[in-house]
Write a protein that holds these residues in place. Structure first.
Motif, short mmCIF file in Angstrom:
data_model
loop_
_atom_site.label_atom_id
_atom_site.label_comp_id
_atom_site.label_asym_id
_atom_site.label_seq_id
_atom_site.Cartn_x
_atom_site.Cartn_y
_atom_site.Cartn_z
N LEU A 56 23.28 5.37 -42.85
CA LEU A 56 23.83 5.59 -41.51
C LEU A 56 22.81 6.34 -40.64
CD1 LEU A 56 26.40 5.09 -39.87
CD2 LEU A 56 27.26 7.28 -40.69
N LYS A 57 22.14 7.30 -41.22
CA LYS A 57 21.12 8.07 -40.50
C LYS A 57 19.98 7.16 -40.04
CE LYS A 57 18.10 12.13 -40.96
NZ LYS A 57 17.66 13.23 -41.88
N THR A 58 19.58 6.23 -40.89
CA THR A 58 18.53 5.27 -40.55
C THR A 58 18.96 4.37 -39.40
OG1 THR A 58 17.65 5.25 -42.81
CG2 THR A 58 17.12 3.36 -41.42
N LEU A 59 20.20 3.87 -39.47
CA LEU A 59 20.72 2.97 -38.43
C LEU A 59 20.87 3.70 -37.09
CD1 LEU A 59 23.45 0.98 -40.39
CD2 LEU A 59 21.10 0.30 -39.90
N ARG A 60 21.16 4.98 -37.15
CA ARG A 60 21.25 5.78 -35.93
C ARG A 60 19.86 6.01 -35.34
NH1 ARG A 60 24.98 8.91 -33.60
NH2 ARG A 60 26.45 8.82 -35.34
N ALA A 61 18.90 6.34 -36.21
CA ALA A 61 17.54 6.66 -35.76
C ALA A 61 16.81 5.45 -35.18
CB ALA A 61 16.74 7.25 -36.92
N ASP A 62 17.04 4.26 -35.75
CA ASP A 62 16.32 3.08 -35.27
C ASP A 62 17.02 2.35 -34.12
OD1 ASP A 62 18.35 1.51 -36.39
OD2 ASP A 62 17.15 0.82 -38.08
N GLY A 63 18.15 2.92 -33.66
CA GLY A 63 18.84 2.36 -32.50
C GLY A 63 19.87 1.29 -32.81
N THR A 64 20.01 0.94 -34.08
CA THR A 64 20.96 -0.12 -34.46
C THR A 64 22.39 0.26 -34.11
OG1 THR A 64 19.56 -0.87 -36.29
CG2 THR A 64 21.89 -1.46 -36.39
N LEU A 65 22.77 1.49 -34.38
CA LEU A 65 24.14 1.94 -34.12
C LEU A 65 24.46 1.85 -32.62
CD1 LEU A 65 26.34 2.96 -36.02
CD2 LEU A 65 25.64 5.29 -35.49
N LYS A 66 23.52 2.27 -31.81
CA LYS A 66 23.73 2.23 -30.35
C LYS A 66 23.84 0.79 -29.86
CE LYS A 66 21.73 3.90 -26.01
NZ LYS A 66 20.64 4.71 -25.41
N LYS A 67 23.02 -0.10 -30.40
CA LYS A 67 23.06 -1.51 -30.00
C LYS A 67 24.41 -2.14 -30.33
CE LYS A 67 18.08 -2.39 -30.43
NZ LYS A 67 17.02 -3.07 -31.22
N LEU A 68 24.92 -1.85 -31.51
CA LEU A 68 26.23 -2.38 -31.90
C LEU A 68 27.32 -1.84 -30.98
CD1 LEU A 68 26.18 -2.18 -35.81
CD2 LEU A 68 25.95 -4.20 -34.37
N SER A 69 27.23 -0.58 -30.62
CA SER A 69 28.21 0.03 -29.72
C SER A 69 28.20 -0.64 -28.36
CB SER A 69 27.92 1.52 -29.57
OG SER A 69 28.85 2.12 -28.69
N ASN A 70 27.02 -0.84 -27.81
CA ASN A 70 26.92 -1.49 -26.51
C ASN A 70 27.41 -2.93 -26.56
OD1 ASN A 70 25.88 0.56 -24.82
ND2 ASN A 70 23.88 0.36 -25.76
N LYS A 71 27.17 -3.59 -27.69
CA LYS A 71 27.59 -4.99 -27.85
C LYS A 71 29.11 -5.11 -27.82
CE LYS A 71 27.42 -8.85 -31.14
NZ LYS A 71 26.82 -9.35 -32.42
N TYR A 72 29.80 -4.22 -28.52
CA TYR A 72 31.25 -4.36 -28.67
C TYR A 72 32.09 -3.53 -27.72
CZ TYR A 72 30.52 -7.21 -32.80
OH TYR A 72 30.16 -8.24 -33.65
N PHE A 73 31.51 -2.45 -27.17
CA PHE A 73 32.27 -1.58 -26.29
C PHE A 73 31.71 -1.48 -24.88
CE2 PHE A 73 32.87 -0.01 -30.64
CZ PHE A 73 34.25 -0.04 -30.74
N GLY A 74 30.49 -1.96 -24.70
CA GLY A 74 29.89 -1.90 -23.38
C GLY A 74 29.38 -0.52 -23.01
N ALA A 75 29.30 0.37 -24.01
CA ALA A 75 28.80 1.73 -23.79
C ALA A 75 28.47 2.34 -25.14
CB ALA A 75 29.88 2.58 -23.11
N ASP A 76 27.70 3.45 -25.11
CA ASP A 76 27.35 4.13 -26.35
C ASP A 76 28.44 5.14 -26.68
OD1 ASP A 76 26.19 5.23 -28.55
OD2 ASP A 76 24.57 6.25 -27.46
N ILE A 77 29.21 4.85 -27.70
CA ILE A 77 30.30 5.76 -28.12
C ILE A 77 29.96 6.42 -29.44
CG2 ILE A 77 32.05 4.45 -26.89
CD1 ILE A 77 32.89 3.31 -29.63
N THR A 78 28.66 6.37 -29.83
CA THR A 78 28.24 6.90 -31.12
C THR A 78 27.74 8.34 -31.05
OG1 THR A 78 25.95 6.09 -30.91
CG2 THR A 78 27.59 4.57 -31.80
N GLU A 79 27.74 8.92 -29.84
CA GLU A 79 27.26 10.29 -29.65
C GLU A 79 28.41 11.19 -29.17
OE1 GLU A 79 24.40 11.37 -30.46
OE2 GLU A 79 23.24 9.54 -30.74
#
Length: 269
Positions: free
Chosen positions: A246-269
């Motif tokens: 999870l830390k790797t996916l957060r650091a490389d931007g994957t988590l943010k990309k998924l958030s924007n894809k499904y929610f239209g905003a970054d809800i991971t922070e």
């Protein structure tokens, strides 16, 4: 005499080298075993089994018959990062956590909030979503804040954190299977409102009319809910490895990309 001394030296050196090689091999084996030790906690060899509802867009749902959504993609990417394959077990909410307790799957990824009550029986991953609360009411209704729900009927999923928030503020709970059903109950005047995630409202708005409904942001009244992966208490190594992924996916931007894809905003922070 000198020859005997020479043999002794050779013998000692040889033993030291052999001992060193054995220690190195043991150390290497130990590191390898330590690195992969979490795999012994898996229910299925080489597979990360994941429990979710599969009916809660955009977290997990079916599109053209195929399971998809934010937590489905997250599960696949976590498993890949851990050198595993992901296998999903769609389960109704009222049996989802119980399925984890009976070892039906390794982890639950289903918009689960970390709460003291759940911590008594389970352990959590690091948060991957910080979910803001919302209150949905009928247009023209006087209910606008959590203080206003006392004595009112609210549609909530049984056992959810939304239900807990509503109860803590004096609401009477009418069980509801999902967000869409809750909104229907509000429109039908069978309930007065529902407490749910801001993200669920945003997702609903993308493809549905919100006529007759009003959205109230509760950020000023409630801190964000920390959304986590839920594990059995025995799965400490698996939880640790999941956190690394999870830390790797957060650091490389994957988590943010998924958030924007499904929610239209970054809800991971």
């Amino acid at each position: 005499m000198k020859l005997n001394k020479l043999f002794k030296k050779v013998f000692v050196v040889a033993n030291v080298l052999i001992a060193g090689a054995v220690l190195a091999a043991c150390s290497s084996s130990s590191k390898s075993n330590s690195k992969d030790s979490y795999k012994s906690e898996l229910n299925q060899k080489g597979t990360l089994t994941i429990g979710l509802e599969g009916t809660y867009s955009p977290y997990s749902y079916r599109k053209d018959g195929k399971l998809t959504g934010f937590e489905v993609e997250l599960g696949n990417k976590l498993a890949k990062e851990m050198g595993l394959k992901a296998k999903f077990f769609p389960t109704k909410w009222d049996g989802l956590v119980a399925g984890l307790g009976s070892n039906k799957y390794d982890v639950v990824l289903n918009n689960i909030t970390a709460t003291p009550a759940r911590a008594k029986n389970y352990i959590f991953s690091k948060p991957y979503i910080y979910s803001r609360y919302a209150l949905i009411t009928r247009q023209g209704d006087s209910i606008k804040t959590l203080k206003d729900v006392k004595g009112k009927k609210l549609a909530e999923g049984t056992g959810t954190n939304n239900e807990l928030v509503a109860k803590q503020n004096g609401a009477t709970i009418v069980p509801s299977g999902d967000f869409v059903t809750s909104l229907s109950l509000i429109r039908q005047k069978r309930v007065d409102a529902t407490v749910n995630a801001r993200e669920a409202w945003y997702s609903y708005k993308k493809s549905n009319s919100t006529d007759g409904l009003v959205y109230h942001d509760l950020s000023s009244e409630k801190d964000p809910a920390k959304i986590v992966g839920l594990f059995n208490k025995k799965s400490t190594k698996l939880r640790s490895e999941t956190n690394k992924a999870l830390k790797t996916l957060r650091a490389d931007g994957t988590l943010k990309k998924l958030s924007n894809k499904y929610f239209g905003a970054d809800i991971t922070e």
